[in-house]
Write an enzyme that holds these catalytic residues in place. Structure first.
Site, PDB file in Angstrom:
ATOM      1  N   GLU A 336       0.857  -1.192   0.000  1.00 35.52           N
ATOM      2  CA  GLU A 336       0.000   0.000   0.000  1.00 35.52           C
ATOM      3  C   GLU A 336       0.895   1.244   0.000  1.00 35.52           C
ATOM      4  O   GLU A 336       1.914   1.276   0.669  1.00 35.52           O
ATOM      5  CB  GLU A 336      -0.902  -0.043   1.251  1.00 35.52           C
ATOM      6  CG  GLU A 336      -1.528   1.255   1.667  1.00 35.52           C
ATOM      7  CD  GLU A 336      -2.484   1.848   0.648  1.00 35.52           C
ATOM      8  OE1 GLU A 336      -3.299   1.115   0.060  1.00 35.52           O
ATOM      9  OE2 GLU A 336      -2.407   3.071   0.424  1.00 35.52           O
ATOM     10  N   CYS A 412     -13.238  -0.989  -8.721  1.00 36.90           N
ATOM     11  CA  CYS A 412     -14.339  -0.032  -8.616  1.00 36.90           C
ATOM     12  C   CYS A 412     -14.595   0.629  -9.964  1.00 36.90           C
ATOM     13  O   CYS A 412     -15.370   1.569 -10.061  1.00 36.90           O
ATOM     14  CB  CYS A 412     -14.041   1.007  -7.534  1.00 36.90           C
ATOM     15  SG  CYS A 412     -12.436   1.771  -7.712  1.00 36.90           S
TER      16      CYS A 412
END
Ligand code: SAH
Length: 456
Positions: A336, A412
């Protein structure tokens, strides 16, 4: 066809942005706010050679799928594109969007897509599902401080402190903040001049824990009468964390990098299923907790873990998916880019007594190739959950070289998902399963999870 021409059209389809699509005079018309099945009078806003954008003037014959929007601002607000469309039709619209993208952008055959696709996961109660709200602050023509939502494609604030997608506490919090600003001479930021102090209010509520976080984004370092503000907000049940975030840039990016805690903890806690999470203001956390749990369950099923696997979770945020995976895998590595999120991820592993998850700060497209080339790391399963722009080319290339048995792609944006799957399909992977999950009812976006399997 030219600007201001009036036409009567039947809306026969919906576009990816939630707009109605019809035909007139050999042109394809894109009509915002029209829904499939409407017959409508429309006015041309912009005409091109073969297509045109039109404004909905009047619905002459409403579609059987048309419903009365619950929110009075739904047409102006940039947040909801589909409040006039029945929920069932919305789910169909989203499923079709995924299917079309996989076929037209991904290059998969309709047969392949149809056999892979499973029914979209919808919500039983698709209201007040958002655990996060970001309200801009501004000043109206009379000089009053206002907060609400940006009108579509603009930065004009439509005053509204009670969005019906958000939690009920938002209203009370915002009203108290405005009262505090008026009483203490704290100004709202003005984007045009770059002056004024308060820019945005970020609110998050843990649905399982009831804990609330408020973070004020300010064009400065301090607020006047900070204790007074904290006192006012602490009367609201659930208030757990109040902080300020410094953002002095002339930018559309909401959050700056620096956070200072004014009262309470610098984070809130929440639970998804059996796993507890600590969430800091700068960390990403899925906005719809009900659907998130279902999405993660699906991703976990697709990962097909037996306990002996090494798994990489790229774009892992605060380690949500990683920690779900870790319960069924031998070892999980998360990557991340936001340092605070990785701090949260490590803490989250500790809180849950999970010892087989490790997290790296950095870009997936840098960490993964580096670890692969220098340490020869491997993976049976790779999970990715990138932001809307999808995976970086270097990241995809490394994934393909690592040759995991399965790749689970959570996305998404089904357009960039389809683009990335096309690449992976060219590298010896086949699309096995795909499923939409409606994380954003009444909006045009849809979450998708796909399983790719290495062709033996
Ligand atoms: N899987 C997590 C987060 C998904 S959102 C969850 O479900 O909660 C995407 C995450 O990717 C964000 O946390 C964002 O900060 C991170 N990100 C964006 N670009 C990245 C990159 N190039 N490399 C690694 N992480 C990135």
């Amino acid at each position: 066809m030219k600007k201001n021409d009036i036409y009567t059209v039947e809306i026969t389809d919906m576009g990816t942005q939630g707009e109605g699509i019809g035909k007139a005079d050999g042109h394809t018309l894109f009509v915002k706010d029209a829904v499939v099945g409407d017959v409508a009078r429309v006015k041309i806003v912009k005409a091109k050679k073969n297509y045109a954008y039109a404004r909905l003037e009047k619905v002459l014959k409403p579609s059987p799928f048309r419903i009365e929007p619950r929110c009075a601002f739904s047409r102006q607000c940039g947040g909801c594109q589909l409040q006039s469309l029945s929920y069932e039709q919305q789910l169909l619209f989203k499923e079709k969007k995924i299917r079309n993208n996989l076929i037209h952008i991904g290059g998969f055959s309709p047969e392949c897509v149809d056999s892979a696709m499973e029914p979209i996961i919808g919500m039983e109660n698709p209201w007040r599902y958002r655990n996060k709200a970001q309200y801009p602050l501004g000043t109206d023509k009379e000089g009053r401080i206002v907060t609400g939502f940006y009108a579509g494609r603009t930065h004009t604030i439509i005053p509204n402190t009670d969005c019906i997608l958000g939690v009920e506490e938002n209203r009370e919090i915002l009203e108290r903040i405005i009262k505090y600003m008026e009483e203490n001479g704290a100004s709202a930021y003005d984007e045009n001049s770059g002056t004024g102090l308060l820019r945005h209010v970020l609110i998050r509520k843990g649905f399982a824990s009831g804990q609330i976080m408020v973070c004020l984004v300010i064009n400065g370092t301090r607020l006047p009468a900070e204790r007074r503000l904290a006192d006012m907000l602490w009367q609201i049940p659930g208030m757990t964390s109040l902080s300020v975030n410094e953002n002095r840039e002339r930018t559309n990016v909401i959050l700056g990098k620096k956070v200072r805690v004014l009262r309470g903890k610098g984070w809130i806690e929440d639970r998804i299923g059996e796993v507890s999470f600590r969430i800091s203001p700068l960390s990403f956390y899925q906005v719809n907790p009900v659907q998130t749990q279902r999405l993660y369950a699906q991703a976990l099923e697709y990962a097909g873990l037996s306990g002996s696997e090494t798994v990489w979770d790229l774009y892992c945020g605060i380690g949500t998916i990683s920690l779900f995976l870790a319960q069924r895998a031998k070892r999980v590595y998360g990557v991340e880019v936001i340092p605070d999120a990785v701090k949260d991820a490590r803490k989250n592993a500790e809180i849950n007594g999970i010892a087989n998850a490790e997290f790296y700060v950095g870009k997936a497209e840098e960490v993964l190739p580096d670890k692969y080339e220098k340490e020869g790391i491997r993976a049976e399963v790779i999970v990715v959950d990138p932001p809307r722009k999808g995976c970086d080319g270097k990241c995809l290339e490394t994934m393909a070289r690592m040759r995991p048995e399965r790749i689970v792609y959570v996305s998404c944006d089904s357009a960039t998902l389809a683009r990335d799957l096309k690449y992976l399909a060219g590298e010896g992977y086949e699309l096995k399963r795909a499923r939409g999950c409606d994380m954003f009812p009444w909006g045009m976006h849809v979450e998708t999870v796909c399983l790719l399997s290495r062709i033996k």
